[in-house]
Write a protein that holds these residues in place. Structure first.
Motif, PDB file in Angstrom:
ATOM      1  N   PHE A 102       0.529  -1.040  -0.062  1.00  0.00           N
ATOM      2  CA  PHE A 102       0.038   0.038  -0.086  1.00  0.00           C
ATOM      3  C   PHE A 102       0.781   1.189  -0.040  1.00  0.00           C
ATOM      4  N   ASP A 103       2.047   0.994   0.178  1.00  0.00           N
ATOM      5  CA  ASP A 103       2.805   2.248   0.072  1.00  0.00           C
ATOM      6  C   ASP A 103       2.654   3.068  -1.183  1.00  0.00           C
ATOM      7  N   ARG A 104       2.488   4.400  -0.886  1.00  0.00           N
ATOM      8  CA  ARG A 104       2.322   5.193  -2.188  1.00  0.00           C
ATOM      9  C   ARG A 104       3.792   5.453  -3.033  1.00  0.00           C
ATOM     10  N   PRO A 141      -3.300  -3.712  -5.913  1.00  0.00           N
ATOM     11  CA  PRO A 141      -4.295  -2.487  -5.989  1.00  0.00           C
ATOM     12  C   PRO A 141      -5.374  -2.996  -7.135  1.00  0.00           C
ATOM     13  N   LYS A 180       4.252  -6.859  -1.171  1.00  0.00           N
ATOM     14  CA  LYS A 180       4.511  -6.903   0.508  1.00  0.00           C
ATOM     15  C   LYS A 180       2.850  -6.498   0.803  1.00  0.00           C
ATOM     16  N   TYR A 181       2.546  -7.474   1.620  1.00  0.00           N
ATOM     17  CA  TYR A 181       1.100  -6.958   2.081  1.00  0.00           C
ATOM     18  C   TYR A 181       1.235  -7.691   3.573  1.00  0.00           C
TER      19      TYR A 181
END
Lengths: 477, 1040
Positions: free
Chosen positions: A9-11, A213, A456-457
């Motif tokens: 989720f890192d932007r 995503p 990565k989650y």
């Protein structure tokens, strides 16, 4: 910041070009880039990225689980022992489904269909698939695929995502994430489900992006006029009208962009242009009026009926031609717990000609070399009868221990048969290929090391192949 | 250098996979997760020698370029030069370890920095300013009042401000205007709906069961409970306690129990043939994962199969936590052939139903009293009968006439009219079988029984008996169709060949797990006779089992009587004419045992759908009686059948026999009681049920499952919390209520931090811990650790008041900042880590649709109730029938949520699918969204309805129209340049529609809303395009 491109989720740092390629169906290979960049110097010393032999995949998923010993895995001994109890030494206490686990008797049942060695390669194919048999020399038949799942939900989920339980990304989503798109006007992962909805239910999560995503969700092309949700303008709005109003909208957006320099605004502008282009690029795929009769004939009569497997096979080739990375077809109707002899004949007739037609068509267009076609279901079927053998009639229950899939084109051996099962088509004797191995091999053919395509989650680096999977070298040309 | 910030993330991500806490699954004995391990003597050398880089093997390995290199080349893990330097420096400085901040108790107090006195509006800003100032920059300017009201209205209610609200707020220049606006918003129902919308992702709420079949389920009362809880601003600790353990609270009422539906919202399996235990374990696992993610921000999923690779969580922790969540009477499979709510469940009667149920219960009580009275008044009549009968000989018990009797003497033929499968087709019609493939048995009292030649005849206690194949039933058409209010008796001889796990003796039932075992049945389970009456096994059922076991290869006479009370006490089992010692296994039958689909209508012997039959067992003299025989009568039936003398009959036996067969008042009263019970049951069966948590009396044994496999139990564990977190309170009960108390302890390291972080994320677009689902070693460290702690402590100290928390955040100067900055500032901090500008988040799926409805005036503001199906549900993967009328215009949180085919408009707009607990939505933009917003009928209809209203109010005044439309969607006035573009758009479109009136008519009839009386169609159609275009502007889709 080095972790950015591959960390869930890192932007991303929203640089302009980056955003345009990542958020849209733009050209770009987000994860592949990161797979290489991240490993930087080390990667090149341990082996350069593999050369892809396939650029795209067409997965002809046969939902319900086709019976391997009635189609490819020839087992004459079953005919000899027809009606006799399955020996305990073969079953070895392996679990059965709740549908036949409580049967008092498990009588073996031989295939009522004739088998023949086909093509120069002498590949075994049953009489149910005459058209497929005619392209036998293009097929790499794997008789030793196995899985853990014994029911459809977990089985299909495993085949699509590498896990029996919901929540992981579908293979097509992984590839989109990993390889990006080749066509900025079409999604890189397209799904088509045959409209014959009978059989086991298929659910949209099967082509979902899981924890990737949401933009990597498979996009389903429907047989309806709106091949993509609300693709067409509302009644009363023509394409020129839309262009005109879109121009005004974009003027307003650009005025605002000048004020804010907001990168999401740039994306917004690009997405609306993309949507406008899709309004013509998608119908271009679904409109087959430019196909010559010689091509249409390859797929059989059904090709003229939208929503049939045959029509979807032809669309698949058209999508492949336009650079769509992963084309997933779902054909239900292979779950033959009872009345197998007549039902499987029907299922084969619905699919055989179009399947072979697709192979031939790809070949004629020079596309088979870099297009990988995969055929198979979620597991196999039992060599014993579910319920009683009544005259010539019987059924087969789910069987995870061995089943047949085949691949063609895209760098696999043609006319090759891999793996050996026992005389009962119950256990793998040699060359077992787990579903994870299938995935690893498919990724390999596309030039991806399955251990390096990660996301990565929840703090963990996930892979399509979980912590398993080996490339099956014997399948590679 | 900070260990937590700089070192541990490297160790965790690059080293722990092989040198971390999961000791059992690692090749290496060397561990880096604790200092003791890191500095341990490895046999003459050391991984880490504090202060001595050159003596540390770690240093040598990370710099090696041969085989000894760490991480190894094939691990796909690489250390950058900067990272190597950090590790070296860490060793040099003494290789200190720190505990992970998020696992440390929440500090009792956090001092607020002095920074930003002139800018700050509340303590939040002090923390934010300090960081901004440390970075050498300043906060951004305030956004306009209009934009602030827009942002706060969307953030707190999910809807845009109205033009009046904008005007009022802009006009109110007095002190406290902002505070009053926030208080107004927080008090609305819309605010409760907005907070509920956010919570439904956490609760993985869905109106369908999920997995393959994914049928509709009844759970929306839970959603309405959540709305109500937010409306009342229920303290968050209580909100969570009720959901975890409402049923265990002292004096738990309907509301507290309803809240526990939270733990039943996971997917439920409805697929024939699955391993039932596999999915029961899966449900337990889902509850554990949800508990971990929603309340603790730790990812427990990994520890299902092995100790965590990064965090100090073990498999023992996982299954110990699971032990809290599995003590309910559930089954891993829900019923395919019935509509039973999976148990445990609770009824949710309407007010009218409550009254009717109370009346019917009174009637049952009265009928019971009437029966007791009749028994009490029977004394003299009994003595009279006794005297008459007694003349010359003892009074006799005459066995009653059965309604069916099978003696299995010979096989008879079967006619075509009789020959059918037990199962029916989907349309309910019957499936014929060849008559010559079947056989019959004589029944002197009714239709003959049907079977197949796979069952054979063997010698029985009298004449022949039937020996069963286990797969072929003996079906008795037309008898035994009993409800739970009925009284009946079944008796038979049986002989088992061997002691089996399970054999079906007789049943009237649609099937085993595929039908929730609905019906009644007698089975042999490891030699014990088990009589059951079931709505849904095991949570809504009666079950009585014999304590003793039957010997194999011996004929036993068995009688089961049932007297219609829906209680286990109503079941009696007799062996060889005498009452058998029994144990009650289940005693909670509340609902129908006769409502199912697709066949299997009749009572049958020896086999059941997908169940284990009475393989090689034999049955003889099968009898069915239409009432519950008394003990004396059962003895008489046995004696007659056995040919033995009836053992001594006592007074009590005679009296019971007299009451049951000869004394008119008691016979009538018993019938009336049955009737009263039937009426009560009929009303109850209409009451909907919702799946909730209800603790079993004894906890189920819990085990660590090897590699997470349901069939691989290893070490037994008991309910406990993870070892690395604070200890479970000694005085708390070891159940979910104790767990909730542990979780909501004021100093709990995670609960309050995770919660305030989620609400921060809701308002600011990103949490202070950006990985809001993961606070473990692999999480992204908090951008403002002190602020997070301060917010959490403040939240706890003020009674977990959610609205107070939100109020503080939205009234901060931090929140008031404009999102617009120059490129330089943006490039300096692209992710806005510093919070030196406002966040202009994209609207959520619900906000986008709801605001279109609100602007057009179509929005129906009703709160709560059953879910609705707007237009797009017909385009889902599984098309659903679209609703009509006002149901098309409800707020999006009421949209029917089908897990495997979620509302396509919502999903396109980034809604999550709600298969598992999610605490974060990811916002992406895709061209598919543009298509939905430009072409979807919900949006086109909103546009044309609003257009008709505008043209009606403003006539041909395009400027006025454009001005209002723009303001309505963006909450600001258009500039002159913008207004010019907008009016040009209308003019251009109007020209086209004037050329083609049919196009205008077409666009003005999209959707179901009535077409207004329109004077100028072309103009109205052009304005409809204007509305649609403005709705699709980037600015309209963002909070700022």
């Amino acid at each position: 910041m080095t972790r950015q491109l591959c960390t869930g989720f890192d932007r991303p740092s929203p640089g302009r070009r980056d955003l345009l390629s990542r958020f849209g169906y733009g050209l770009g290979a987000a994860a592949l880039g990161s797979m290489l960049n991240k490993a930087d110097a080390k990667a090149s010393s341990t082996g350069t990225p593999k050369t892809a032999t396939a650029k795209r995949v067409i997965f002809l998923f046969q939902s319900g689980a086709p019976s391997q010993m009635d189609l490819f895995d020839h087992k004459p001994l079953l005919n000899k022992l027809h009606g006799e109890e399955l020996p305990a030494s073969v079953r070895m206490g392996q679990r059965l489904t709740g549908m036949s686990a409580n049967q008092s008797s498990l009588p073996m049942v031989g295939s009522p269909f004739k088998f023949e060695r086909r093509g120069d390669s002498g590949t075994w194919v049953s009489e149910l698939l005459p058209h497929t048999a005619a392209v036998a020399d293009d097929l790499c038949v794997i008789n030793s695929v196995h899985t853990e799942a014994i029911n459809h939900g977990p089985g299909v989920t495993m085949m699509q995502t590498g896990s029996q339980f919901p929540g992981r990304p579908s293979m097509g989503s992984w590839l989109w994430y990993g390889l990006g798109s080749e066509n900025e006007n079409l999604p890189a992962f397209v799904v088509m489900v045959s409209t014959a909805r009978g059989g086991q239910p298929l659910v949209s999560r099967l082509w979902g992006s899981g924890f990737l995503p949401g933009r990597y969700d498979g996009v389903r092309l429907r047989p309806a006029e709106d091949a993509v949700l609300y693709l067409n303008n509302p009644a009363g709005v023509g394409r020129d009208d839309r262009r005109l109003s879109l121009d005004r909208m974009q003027e307003l957006n650009r005025l605002r962009l000048d004020e804010t320099a907001d990168p999401t605004l740039e994306t917004h502008i690009a997405q609306y242009e993309m949507a406008f282009r899709m309004q013509s690029s998608v119908p271009e795929v679904t409109d087959i009026s430019d196909e010559p009769a010689s091509v249409l004939n390859l797929y059989g009569e059904d090709v003229h009926t939208p929503g049939t497997f045959a029509a979807n096979c032809l669309r698949a080739r058209r999508l492949a031609q336009r650079g769509v990375r992963f084309i997933q077809l779902y054909q239900p109707g292979w779950d033959h717990h009872s009345d197998l002899p007549s039902s499987i004949r029907h299922a084969a007739r619905k699919t055989d000609e179009a399947t072979a037609g697709l192979i031939t068509d790809l070949k004629n267009q020079g596309m088979l070399d870099d297009t990988l076609v995969v055929w198979g279901g979620e597991f196999g079927r039992t060599s014993y009868s579910q319920g009683k053998i009544e005259g010539g009639n019987f059924g087969r229950d789910h069987h995870p221990r061995c089943f047949t899939m085949w691949m063609a084109g895209g760098g696999v051996k043609g006319g090759h048969t891999h793996g050996l099962t026992d005389d009962f088509s119950y256990n793998v004797v040699d060359g077992g290929v787990h579903v994870h191995d299938m995935h690893a091999t498919i990724l390999h053919l596309l030039g991806i090391d399955h251990e390096r395509l990660t996301f990565k989650y929840q703090g963990r680096h996930f892979r399509l192949t979980d912590v398993h999977g080996h490339v099956v070298e014997d399948l590679l040309a | 250098m900070s260990f937590s910030r700089d070192v541990r993330p490297i160790l965790s991500d690059r080293c722990f996979h092989c040198h971390g806490p999961d000791a059992t699954n690692q090749d290496s004995d060397f561990r880096l997760d604790t200092r003791d391990h890191a500095v341990a003597d490895l046999g003459g050398y050391f991984g880490v020698v504090p202060g001595d880089v050159l003596a540390s093997e770690l240093h040598a390995r990370i710099h090696a370029d041969d085989w000894s290199q760490m991480p190894p080349a094939d691990s796909n893990r690489v250390l950058s030069q900067a990272e190597k330097d950090i590790l070296d420096r860490w060793i040099e400085e003494g290789a200190g370890y720190e505990d992970h901040w998020a696992f440390e108790a929440l500090p009792k107090s956090i001092s607020v920095p002095e920074a930003g006195r002139l800018w700050a509006r509340n303590p939040v800003d002090r923390f934010v300013y300090r960081k901004i100032a440390d970075a050498g920059v300043g906060p951004n300017r305030e956004m306009s009042r209009s934009k602030w009201l827009r942002r706060v209205t969307f953030d707190l209610t999910g809807l845009p401000p109205t033009l009046d609200e904008l005007d009022d707020f802009n006009a109110d220049q007095s002190v406290g205007a902002f505070e009053r606006a926030v208080d107004r918003l927080l008090s609305t129902d819309a605010c409760a709906e907005r907070l509920t919308s956010e919570w439904l992702d956490v609760a993985r709420y869905s109106d369908s069961y999920g997995y393959q079949r994914d049928d509709e389920r009844f759970v929306w009362p839970y959603r309405d409970w959540v709305i109500d809880a937010f409306r009342r601003n229920m303290p968050y600790d209580r909100f969570v306690t009720w959901q975890i353990a409402g049923d265990l609270l002292p004096d738990a009422g309907e509301e507290q129990k309803l809240a526990t539906a939270f733990n039943r919202l996971h997917s439920h399996k409805k697929e024939g043939g699955v391993a039932v235990e596999e999915f029961r374990v899966e449900y337990m696992a889902d509850r554990v994962h949800t508990f971990g993610t929603a309340f603790m921000g730790i990812t427990l999923e990994c520890t299902r199969c092995h100790d965590h690779k990064y965090d100090p969580v073990t498999m023992r922790d996982y299954y110990s936590l699971g032990a809290f969540f599995q003590n309910i009477d559930e089954r891993g499979l829900i019923s395919y052939f019935t509509d039973a709510t999976p148990t445990p469940s609770m009824p949710l009667p309407s007010a009218a139903q409550k009254t009717r149920l109370a009346d019917a219960a009174d009637d049952v009580a009265a009928a019971e009293r009437a029966y007791s009275n009749s028994v009490e008044s029977a004394g003299s009549a009994f003595r009279d009968w006794h005297a008459t009968e007694g003349t010359g000989r003892a009074p006799q018990i005459v066995p009653s006439t059965p309604v069916a009797a099978l003696d299995f003497e010979t096989f008879g033929p079967v006619t075509t009219d009789e020959a059918f499968e037990e199962k029916h087709k989907y349309d309910g019609s019957r499936i014929p079988k060849p008559a010559d493939s079947m056989r019959s048995f004589a029944n002197p009292y009714g239709q003959r029984a049907l079977t197949t030649p796979a069952n054979t005849l063997v010698d029985g206690p009298s004449g022949k008996a039937v020996r069963l194949s286990g797969d072929d039933a003996v079906v008795l058409p037309g008898v035994g169709h009993y409800g739970r209010h009925d009284r009946f008796t079944i008796s038979l001889w049986l002989r088992a060949e061997e002691v089996a796990d399970r054999s079906v003796i007789y049943r009237r039932s649609r099937g085993w797990d595929d039908a929730g075992s609905i019906g009644y049945e007698l089975t042999l389970e490891e030699g014990r006779l088990s009589a059951k009456m079931v709505h849904f096994w095991p949570g809504d059922a009666l079950c009585v089992e014999t304590v003793g076991t039957l010997e194999p290869d011996r004929w036993t006479h068995v009688t089961v009587t049932y007297e219609g009370s829906s209680t286990a006490a109503g079941f009696k089992i007799y062996r060889d004419g005498r009452p058998a010692e029994t144990a009650v296994v289940r005693d909670n039958l509340t609902r129908t045992i006769t409502d199912w689909r697709l066949g299997y209508e009749d009572l049958a012997i020896g086999a059941r759908f997908r169940d284990r039959g009475f393989k090689n067992g034999a049955v003889d003299e099968f009898r069915v009686f239409d009432r519950a025989l008394t003990a004396g009568e059962v003895a008489a039936v046995f004696a007659e059948s056995d040919g033995s003398a009836l053992s001594a009959v006592d007074e009590q036996d005679l009296f019971e026999h007299f009451l049951a067969t000869l004394y008119e008042p008691s016979i009538t009263a018993a019938d009336a009681l049955t009737d009263a019970r039937r009426r009560y049951n009929e009303i109850y069966d209409e009451v909907p049920a919702i799946a909730v948590m209800r603790e079993t009396e004894e906890p189920k044994p819990a085990y660590i499952l090897a590699r997470g496999a349901y069939d691989q139990p290893t070490t037994e564990v008991t309910a406990d919390t993870p070892e690395f977190l604070p200890a479970f309170p000694a005085d708390a009960p070891r159940n979910r209520l104790g767990l909730a108390r542990w979780l909501t302890d004021p100093d709990h390291p995670l609960f309050a931090r995770v919660t305030v972080n989620r609400y921060w994320q809701m308002l600011f677009g990103r949490g202070l811990v950006p990985t809001s689902e993961d606070f473990g070693y692999q999480s992204t460290p908090p951008t403002h650790p002190d602020l997070l702690d301060w917010l959490a402590r403040d939240f706890v100290d003020h009674g977990y008041d959610v609205k107070r928390l939100l109020r503080g955040m939205v009234l901060s100067a931090t929140y008031r900042q404009s999102a617009d900055v120059g490129t330089v500032a943006r490039d300096r901090d692209p992710e806005n880590i510093l919070l030196a500008r406002g966040s202009g988040s994209r609207l959520s799926a619900e906000m986008i649709r709801d605001s279109a409805l609100a602007v057009s005036g179509l929005l129906v503001g009703r709160v709560g109730g059953p879910p609705v199906k707007p237009y797009d549900l017909k385009h889902g993967y599984t098309p659903l029938n679209v609703d009509e009328g006002e149901k098309l215009y409800r707020r999006s949180l009421y949209t029917f949520w089908k897990r495997t085919s979620p509302a396509p408009v919502m999903v396109t707009m980034n809604a999550v699918k709600r298969e598992v607990c999610r605490v974060r939505r990811e916002t992406t933009q895709s061209p598919l969204q543009a298509l939905v917003l430009l072409n979807g009928p919900q949006f086109v209809e909103s546009g044309r309805v609003y257009a008709a209203d505008l043209v009606d109010r403003f006539g041909p005044d395009i400027d006025a129209i454009a001005f209002e439309v723009f303001r309505r969607f963006t909450s600001r006035e258009p500039s002159a340049a913008e207004l010019q573009i907008l009016t040009r758009l209308v003019e251009e479109q109007a020209l086209r529609f004037r050329d083609d009136p049919s196009s205008a008519r077409a666009i003005l009839t999209v959707g179901n809303a009535a077409e207004a009386d329109i004077r100028d169609r072309a103009m109205t159609a052009a304005v409809a395009v204007l509305v649609s275009s403005v709705m699709n502007l980037h600015e309209s889709l963002r909070t700022q």
